[in-house]
Enzyme design. Structure first.
Site, mmCIF file in Angstrom:
data_model
loop_
_atom_site.group_PDB
_atom_site.id
_atom_site.type_symbol
_atom_site.label_atom_id
_atom_site.label_comp_id
_atom_site.label_asym_id
_atom_site.label_seq_id
_atom_site.Cartn_x
_atom_site.Cartn_y
_atom_site.Cartn_z
ATOM 1 C CD GLU A 1 -2.827 -1.156 2.448
ATOM 2 O OE1 GLU A 1 -3.109 -0.069 2.978
ATOM 3 O OE2 GLU A 1 -3.285 -2.224 2.863
ATOM 4 C CD GLU B 1 -3.238 -5.817 4.440
ATOM 5 O OE1 GLU B 1 -4.068 -4.989 4.884
ATOM 6 O OE2 GLU B 1 -2.019 -5.619 4.435
HETATM 7 O O1 IFM Z 1 -3.661 -2.806 9.546
HETATM 8 C C1 IFM Z 1 -3.677 -2.362 8.232
HETATM 9 C C2 IFM Z 1 -2.548 -2.999 7.447
HETATM 10 O O2 IFM Z 1 -1.313 -2.749 8.020
HETATM 11 C C3 IFM Z 1 -2.524 -2.460 6.040
HETATM 12 N N1 IFM Z 1 -3.821 -2.550 5.405
HETATM 13 C C4 IFM Z 1 -4.945 -2.087 6.149
HETATM 14 C C5 IFM Z 1 -4.969 -2.698 7.540
HETATM 15 C C6 IFM Z 1 -6.195 -2.208 8.325
HETATM 16 O O3 IFM Z 1 -6.168 -0.826 8.450
#
Ligand code: IFM
Length: 452
Positions: free
Chosen positions: A163, A361
């Site tokens: 990200e 994720e």
């Molecule tokens: O916890 C974060 C993660 O580190 C990166 N993506 C989003 C998650 C939730 O905010």
């Protein structure tokens, strides 16, 4: 659940180094350690010590992964643990930790999926200017090469960055994340140098013999709530999504983003000769999907919503607008919309056709009930069910989506929110470190075991 799962589809869980590892004394300092010292930067004053004390509880956590029955585990390597100054000497004890993690996964039949940068930048590099400084990209490539040389052949899949939008814009534009800078022009330079770092790292990893190389973005579908907000939504989409996708696709900075951000940067950091590096061929791309962004007419005094990271302060040269998420919400204030997964995948494939997709994720911070019978999180199970269905629907419709990682294996330090928002399927008591699987962990385990 009755799902038509494509053959070979991979299921896993994900975590990141700063959020779980602890053992700060065993590594170099990073930007998040420094940020955590700023009063009020992190809710409750949480720091990276002990986090989930994962370094000292490694065997227990590996056993939890084996108990769950996941195919793969996505973790991130802490640059400051293996290279304490961010450049130069490697740390024997840091490498020993990742040796034990990776070997422990392989011994348990779990594929290691490593991310090289999940936001924790060694402090000396942040002090030297951080990601707005082009030199950081070259140092990242050196670090990537060192990791490739050590772990090629053991790590199943590599992500350069996680990200980059968050590192660039939450870190250097909103100042909501480390290092807390509020400099929109610098944030655009950071975004550019992050993708440069990614491209340089891909080349070095490949030369070191590492295979299955990719990057993880958080492409967020942006929806204009009224036709009057089309231009504003285009700007949000441009800086949130197309900036990264176009750079990766070899098209440079999108023309409309160049123009709409001209008030905050002269783009002097862009070099045409970088294009082949920025667009170095990748073997896969990851999407971290949580929600959508709805762009609505501004209202006097209302720029921010309760939705974390949906704020015009995050967006360089942001025009007047208001984010207007619709219920139902998670505890992050994020709208729950499983169909958004397909919208995100479509945007990615429109820019990078033919590149295999992974959901790296997906998950939710929700209300939980803790009683003598366990930790009950029915809303998280419902969230997973809805999103699993959406992923499988996308696969049926022809998207080349090959895997899904739940965020997260365990409760952890949710960045600026500290311990106040929890995404884990395993509960972690922040005071004792005790791990207790929630209902969602049992549900995931049963789901995985029941697969044909
Ligand atoms: O916890 C974060 C993660 O580190 C990166 N993506 C989003 C998650 C939730 O905010």
């Amino acid at each position: 659940m009755d799902l038509d799962i494509p053959p070979g589809f991979e299921f896993g869980v994900a975590t990141s180094s700063w959020q779980i590892e602890g053992d700060v004394a065993g590594r170099g300092r990073c930007n998040w350690d420094d940020f955590a010292q700023i009063p009020g930067a992190i809710i409750g004053g949480a720091t990276g010590e002990p986090a989930c004390d994962h370094v000292h509880r490694l065997e227990e956590d590996l056993d939890l992964l084996a108990w769950l029955g996941v195919d793969a585990y996505r973790f991130s390597i802490s640059w400051a643990r293996v290279m304490p100054q961010g450049s130069g000497d490697l740390s024997a004890s840091g490498l020993d930790f990742y040796d034990r993690l990776i070997d422990g996964l392989l011994e348990r039949g779990i594929k290691p999926v490593a991310t090289l940068f999940h936001w924790d930048l060694p402090s000396p590099l942040e002090v030297a200017g951080g990601w707005p400084n082009r030199d950081t990209a070259y140092l990242f490539a050196d670090y990537a090469q060192a990791m490739g040389e050590r772990y090629a052949g053991k790590v199943d899949r590599w992500a350069t960055l996680n990200e980059p939008w968050c590192s660039a814009f939450l870190g250097y534009c909103a100042g909501y994340f480390a290092p807390g800078r509020k400099e929109p022009g610098a944030s655009l330079a950071a975004a550019y140098h992050l993708i440069l770092a990614h491209g340089l790292a891909i080349e070095r990893l490949r030369a070191a013999g590492a295979r299955n190389l990719g990057i993880v973005l958080n492409v967020i579908p942006v929806i204009a709530e009224t036709p009057s907000m089309d231009a504003a939504a285009r700007h949000v989409d441009g800086t949130q999504n197309r900036l990264f996708l176009d750079l990766l696709a070899g098209r440079g900075i999108p023309a409309d983003v160049r123009e709409s951000c001209a008030s905050v940067t002269d783009w002097a950091f862009v070099r045409d000769a970088d294009n082949p590096v920025l667009s170095a061929p990748i073997d896969w791309i990851g999407e971290n999907y949580y929600t959508v962004m709805r762009v609505a007419e501004p209202q006097a005094g209302a720029t921010a919503t309760a939705a974390i990271a949906q704020d015009s302060a995050d967006i360089p040269a942001c025009p007047p607008l208001r984010f207007a998420p619709r219920p139902p919400f998670t505890e992050m204030g994020w709208e729950i919309l499983p169909e958004g997964i397909e919208m995100a995948l479509r945007k990615i494939t429109d820019h990078l056709p033919g590149v295999p997709l992974w959901i790296c994720e997906n998950g939710a911070a929700v209300q939980e009930v803790i009683d003598d019978s366990g930790i009950h999180d029915p809303m998280r199970i419902e969230y997973f069910e809805g999103h699993f269905r959406a992923v499988m629907r996308a696969a049926e419709r022809g998207f080349d989506v090959r895997g899904y990682y739940a965020w997260s294996l365990m409760d952890n330090l949710e960045w600026a929110s500290g311990w106040t928002k929890q995404f884990g399927i395993v509960h972690v008591d922040p005071a004792t470190g005790t791990r207790t699987p929630k209902d969602s962990a049992a549900w995931y385990r049963d789901f995985l075991a029941a697969r044909p």
